[in-house]
Design a protein around this motif. Structure first.
Motif, PDB file in Angstrom:
ATOM      1  N   ILE A 288       2.640   4.259   9.184  1.00 43.08           N
ATOM      2  CA  ILE A 288       3.238   3.627   8.002  1.00 43.08           C
ATOM      3  C   ILE A 288       3.977   2.347   8.392  1.00 43.08           C
ATOM      4  O   ILE A 288       3.815   1.301   7.757  1.00 43.08           O
ATOM      5  CB  ILE A 288       4.182   4.612   7.272  1.00 43.08           C
ATOM      6  N   ALA A 289       4.752   2.449   9.483  1.00 47.83           N
ATOM      7  CA  ALA A 289       5.525   1.268   9.907  1.00 47.83           C
ATOM      8  C   ALA A 289       4.614   0.090  10.220  1.00 47.83           C
ATOM      9  O   ALA A 289       4.972  -1.070  10.009  1.00 47.83           O
ATOM     10  CB  ALA A 289       6.374   1.630  11.120  1.00 47.83           C
ATOM     11  N   SER A 290       3.410   0.369  10.709  1.00 51.48           N
ATOM     12  CA  SER A 290       2.495  -0.735  11.072  1.00 51.48           C
ATOM     13  C   SER A 290       1.517  -1.023   9.928  1.00 51.48           C
ATOM     14  O   SER A 290       0.534  -1.749  10.124  1.00 51.48           O
ATOM     15  CB  SER A 290       1.717  -0.362  12.347  1.00 51.48           C
ATOM     16  N   ASN A 291       1.746  -0.434   8.758  1.00 50.70           N
ATOM     17  CA  ASN A 291       0.838  -0.575   7.610  1.00 50.70           C
ATOM     18  C   ASN A 291      -0.614  -0.276   8.003  1.00 50.70           C
ATOM     19  O   ASN A 291      -1.547  -1.006   7.645  1.00 50.70           O
ATOM     20  CB  ASN A 291       0.951  -1.963   6.956  1.00 50.70           C
ATOM     21  N   GLY A 292      -0.767   0.796   8.771  1.00 51.63           N
ATOM     22  CA  GLY A 292      -2.118   1.266   9.093  1.00 51.63           C
ATOM     23  C   GLY A 292      -2.769   0.587  10.272  1.00 51.63           C
ATOM     24  O   GLY A 292      -3.930   0.854  10.589  1.00 51.63           O
ATOM     25  N   GLU A 293      -2.025  -0.303  10.940  1.00 46.40           N
ATOM     26  CA  GLU A 293      -2.655  -0.997  12.074  1.00 46.40           C
ATOM     27  C   GLU A 293      -2.603  -0.172  13.345  1.00 46.40           C
ATOM     28  O   GLU A 293      -3.475  -0.279  14.203  1.00 46.40           O
ATOM     29  CB  GLU A 293      -1.979  -2.338  12.309  1.00 46.40           C
ATOM     30  N   GLN A 294      -1.564   0.636  13.473  1.00 46.86           N
ATOM     31  CA  GLN A 294      -1.439   1.443  14.685  1.00 46.86           C
ATOM     32  C   GLN A 294      -1.865   2.886  14.382  1.00 46.86           C
ATOM     33  O   GLN A 294      -1.110   3.647  13.782  1.00 46.86           O
ATOM     34  CB  GLN A 294       0.017   1.423  15.150  1.00 46.86           C
ATOM     35  N   LEU A 295      -3.072   3.244  14.803  1.00 42.17           N
ATOM     36  CA  LEU A 295      -3.539   4.593  14.486  1.00 42.17           C
ATOM     37  C   LEU A 295      -3.502   5.504  15.713  1.00 42.17           C
ATOM     38  O   LEU A 295      -3.760   5.140  16.787  1.00 42.17           O
ATOM     39  CB  LEU A 295      -4.974   4.549  13.942  1.00 42.17           C
TER      40      LEU A 295
ATOM     41  N   LYS B  27       5.767  11.825  14.064  1.00 38.60           N
ATOM     42  CA  LYS B  27       6.001  10.532  14.714  1.00 38.60           C
ATOM     43  C   LYS B  27       4.759   9.640  14.551  1.00 38.60           C
ATOM     44  O   LYS B  27       4.861   8.439  14.302  1.00 38.60           O
ATOM     45  CB  LYS B  27       6.342  10.798  16.189  1.00 38.60           C
ATOM     46  N   TRP B  28       3.581  10.291  14.677  1.00 36.12           N
ATOM     47  CA  TRP B  28       2.332   9.528  14.545  1.00 36.12           C
ATOM     48  C   TRP B  28       2.257   8.855  13.170  1.00 36.12           C
ATOM     49  O   TRP B  28       2.003   7.657  13.058  1.00 36.12           O
ATOM     50  CB  TRP B  28       1.121  10.460  14.764  1.00 36.12           C
ATOM     51  N   TYR B  29       2.516   9.647  12.102  1.00 39.02           N
ATOM     52  CA  TYR B  29       2.387   9.102  10.743  1.00 39.02           C
ATOM     53  C   TYR B  29       3.451   8.020  10.486  1.00 39.02           C
ATOM     54  O   TYR B  29       3.197   7.022   9.823  1.00 39.02           O
ATOM     55  CB  TYR B  29       2.471  10.238   9.718  1.00 39.02           C
ATOM     56  N   LYS B  30       4.624   8.256  11.037  1.00 36.80           N
ATOM     57  CA  LYS B  30       5.712   7.267  10.906  1.00 36.80           C
ATOM     58  C   LYS B  30       5.246   5.901  11.459  1.00 36.80           C
ATOM     59  O   LYS B  30       5.453   4.865  10.833  1.00 36.80           O
ATOM     60  CB  LYS B  30       6.916   7.788  11.711  1.00 36.80           C
ATOM     61  N   ASP B  31       4.590   5.941  12.604  1.00 35.99           N
ATOM     62  CA  ASP B  31       4.108   4.690  13.212  1.00 35.99           C
ATOM     63  C   ASP B  31       2.984   4.068  12.385  1.00 35.99           C
ATOM     64  O   ASP B  31       2.876   2.848  12.294  1.00 35.99           O
ATOM     65  CB  ASP B  31       3.615   4.948  14.649  1.00 35.99           C
TER      66      ASP B  31
ATOM     67  N   PHE C  29       0.853  -1.194   0.000  1.00 41.83           N
ATOM     68  CA  PHE C  29       0.000   0.000   0.000  1.00 41.83           C
ATOM     69  C   PHE C  29       0.891   1.247   0.000  1.00 41.83           C
ATOM     70  O   PHE C  29       1.872   1.328   0.751  1.00 41.83           O
ATOM     71  CB  PHE C  29      -0.881  -0.025   1.259  1.00 41.83           C
ATOM     72  N   LEU C  30       0.553   2.205  -0.868  1.00 37.15           N
ATOM     73  CA  LEU C  30       1.443   3.365  -1.053  1.00 37.15           C
ATOM     74  C   LEU C  30       1.125   4.498  -0.070  1.00 37.15           C
ATOM     75  O   LEU C  30       0.384   5.432  -0.390  1.00 37.15           O
ATOM     76  CB  LEU C  30       1.355   3.848  -2.509  1.00 37.15           C
ATOM     77  N   TRP C  31       1.726   4.410   1.094  1.00 37.48           N
ATOM     78  CA  TRP C  31       1.571   5.487   2.073  1.00 37.48           C
ATOM     79  C   TRP C  31       2.516   6.638   1.709  1.00 37.48           C
ATOM     80  O   TRP C  31       3.663   6.404   1.335  1.00 37.48           O
ATOM     81  CB  TRP C  31       1.978   5.023   3.479  1.00 37.48           C
ATOM     82  N   GLY C  32       2.050   7.867   1.858  1.00 37.97           N
ATOM     83  CA  GLY C  32       2.962   8.976   1.588  1.00 37.97           C
ATOM     84  C   GLY C  32       2.278  10.321   1.701  1.00 37.97           C
ATOM     85  O   GLY C  32       1.359  10.505   2.504  1.00 37.97           O
ATOM     86  N   GLY C  33       2.743  11.248   0.884  1.00 39.70           N
ATOM     87  CA  GLY C  33       2.199  12.604   0.924  1.00 39.70           C
ATOM     88  C   GLY C  33       2.172  13.182  -0.477  1.00 39.70           C
ATOM     89  O   GLY C  33       2.747  12.612  -1.413  1.00 39.70           O
ATOM     90  N   ALA C  34       1.504  14.343  -0.610  1.00 40.67           N
ATOM     91  CA  ALA C  34       1.353  14.963  -1.936  1.00 40.67           C
ATOM     92  C   ALA C  34       1.676  16.456  -1.877  1.00 40.67           C
ATOM     93  O   ALA C  34       1.232  17.165  -0.964  1.00 40.67           O
ATOM     94  CB  ALA C  34      -0.088  14.781  -2.431  1.00 40.67           C
ATOM     95  N   ILE C  35       2.448  16.879  -2.862  1.00 40.61           N
ATOM     96  CA  ILE C  35       2.753  18.305  -2.996  1.00 40.61           C
ATOM     97  C   ILE C  35       2.557  18.704  -4.466  1.00 40.61           C
ATOM     98  O   ILE C  35       2.393  17.848  -5.322  1.00 40.61           O
ATOM     99  CB  ILE C  35       4.198  18.650  -2.549  1.00 40.61           C
ATOM    100  N   ALA C  36       2.599  20.007  -4.722  1.00 40.35           N
ATOM    101  CA  ALA C  36       2.508  20.473  -6.114  1.00 40.35           C
ATOM    102  C   ALA C  36       3.647  21.447  -6.365  1.00 40.35           C
ATOM    103  O   ALA C  36       4.043  22.204  -5.465  1.00 40.35           O
ATOM    104  CB  ALA C  36       1.176  21.157  -6.363  1.00 40.35           C
ATOM    105  N   ALA C  37       4.163  21.443  -7.593  1.00 39.84           N
ATOM    106  CA  ALA C  37       5.315  22.280  -7.940  1.00 39.84           C
ATOM    107  C   ALA C  37       5.087  23.726  -7.512  1.00 39.84           C
ATOM    108  O   ALA C  37       5.911  24.332  -6.821  1.00 39.84           O
ATOM    109  CB  ALA C  37       5.567  22.204  -9.437  1.00 39.84           C
TER     110      ALA C  37
END
Ligand code: BG6
Length: 477
Positions: free
Chosen positions: A470-477, A464-468, A10-18
């Motif tokens: 992603i590391a748990s593939n969405g299991e740890q919210l 830190k929250w988002y890092k966790d 699953f592609l966890w990440g973020g979005a920006i624009a030029a």
């Protein structure tokens, strides 16, 4: 949630624009783009709607895109921070005017091409997939001045040349593409979405829908070219989504809500199903819109259908036909809506509705039966830095947690979702208002609405929250 909610990969990440991140608006041979004429303050909204007097930045106005958050020079530092959070994907856009400064130059600008090569290499170094939007709210200004931008058929082939130049250059580095960001914004912010400038007395609908046809054909051409040139890539469309609820069960309200949704689905119906829907043809006829199409256009639309439906979700919307109810307007992602008494709002008046994400995802999946990609979602809020240099953005964590959970529920409903790239993982310029204080990031950027600040980056609590997550593939919210 069960352990299997989010699929492997699953592609966890973020979005920006030029235009909201890069800055360096004239460096590396870049030409001016539409967004470089959008100041902060009252004029911004007027210009965004297509009421523009001059094609040059004006003295005394502040143009936030000119420096933005200086991603152009700081991308290595920023990407290292995204990697630290464990990003699997970064959605970013390419500025057309970095590649073709005037939009129709005979050869592409090598410095512009090289810049994105470097950015993609940096991402790939960390295993982060680039997800590229070919056009995110910026048209080379020269095309606006000389041709009237997307009202002119010429743009179709110029865009095709631009897109194929990108496919050729980046085919080994980029496997996820998107044609136009929030293509339905063309109707609401015609200068931002399509570089349209109106003269007094013109039939705006005629021009907007003609420009829409051009973008839809251009999108189909790009999709076809991508399929031919990069067979292992996926290319999608991108909708500013958010289901419209009916305010009551009065059939008039229900019908109004359906029509509001169709205003937006119109674009995706063409991009995904490959033909103009009947309700659009009726709309053209009843409004005496005469959309010029060239021979072969309808076949092209059929041949160039997208592989996935990318969408942004910030809020649901509500519709009514009752004049009294219609007085209760609230803000939203560009086009407002009426207040939903069941829901809270952000500092900018945008409705907060996590369940609406599950509803919208189901609605889109039911309609198109294709994989979805949630390429924007997030909370624009004011952040305070404590004297210790901390940013305790629990409100953002709360918003995102509920939306990620709702996305998990949609997956359990059977909706196929490729990934989730939340909007503005690093604070950037607001597209709507041009403000910096409307922040979405996990990373704070020291810059204010007037362009003061060191541009220093700071990790917020949500980092830190988002890092966790992603590391748990969405299991740890
Ligand atoms: C979407 C755009 O409309 O929403 C982004 O694709 C934009 O460019 C985002 O920044 C959030 O809107 P705003 O107005 O808060 O920046």
């Amino acid at each position: 949630m069960t352990k299997t909610t989010f699929p492997e990969g699953f592609l966890w990440g973020g979005a920006i624009a030029a235009n909201q991140a890069e800055g360096a608006y004239l460096e590396g041979g870049k030409g001016l783009t539409t967004v470089d004429l959008l100041p902060t303050g009252k004029k911004r909204w007027e210009i965004a709607q297509g009421n523009l007097e001059s094609f040059q930045p004006e003295e005394g106005e502040f143009y936030p895109s000119h420096e933005a958050i200086d991603f152009y020079h700081r991308y290595k530092e920023d990407i290292a921070l995204f990697a630290k959070m464990g990003f699997k994907a970064l959605r970013l856009s390419i500025s057309w005017a970095r590649i073709f400064p005037n939009g129709d130059d005979a050869t592409p600008n090598e410095a512009g091409l090289k810049f994105y090569d470097d950015v993609f290499d940096e991402l790939l170094k960390y295993g982060i997939q680039p997800v590229v939007t070919i056009a995110h709210f910026d048209v080379p200004l020269s095309l606006v001045e000389r041709y009237g931008s997307w009202r002119n058929r010429r743009l179709v082939n110029l865009f095709e040349t631009y897109a194929t130049t990108l496919f050729k250059r980046y085919k080994d580095k980029v496997k996820y593409w998107m044609t136009f960001n929030e293509i339905n914004m063309l109707l609401h912010l015609p200068f931002v979405g399509a570089g349209l400038v109106f003269k007094e007395g013109e039939d705006k609908n005629q021009i907007k829908y003609q420009a829409a046809h051009h973008q839809l054909v251009a999108s189909a051409l790009a999709v076809k070219a991508c399929h031919e040139m990069i067979p292992d890539a996926m290319i999608g469309c991108m909708l500013a989504a958010g289901q419209t609820y009916s305010y009551t069960c009065n059939p008039d309200d229900v019908f109004e809500a359906m029509n509001k949704d169709r205003e937006n689905f119109f674009f995706i119906d063409v991009q995904s199903r490959g033909k103009y829907p009947g309700y659009a043809l009726r709309f053209f006829e009843e409004n005496q819109l005469d959309i010029q199409m060239e021979e072969g256009d309808l076949e092209l639309l059929e041949e160039g259908t997208v592989d996935y439906i990318g969408f942004s979700y910030y809020a649901s919307r509500t519709a009514s036909t009752d004049p009294e109810v219609l007085k209760n307007v609230t803000g939203g992602n560009v086009f407002g809506s009426i207040e939903n008494p069941y829901l809270e709002k952000s500092d900018w008046g945008w409705t907060i509705d996590p369940k609406g994400l599950r509803i919208t995802a189901n609605q889109l999946h039911d309609r198109y039966q294709k994989p979805l990609f949630i390429v924007e979602n997030g909370l624009g809020a004011v952040d305070e830095v404590t004297p210790e240099g901390e940013i305790n953005d629990d409100y953002r964590i709360d918003y995102l947690k509920k939306h990620v959970a709702a996305m998990g529920e949609a997956i359990k409903d059977g909706v196929e979702i490729l990934g989730y790239t939340s909007w503005g993982p690093i604070d950037l310029v607001s597209a709507g208002t041009g403000e910096m204080k409307k922040r979405y990031g996990y990373i704070y950027v020291d810059r204010d609405n007037q362009g003061n600040g060191t541009l220093k980056r700071l990790e917020k609590k949500s980092f830190k929250w988002y890092k966790d997550v992603i590391a748990s593939n969405g299991e740890q919210l």
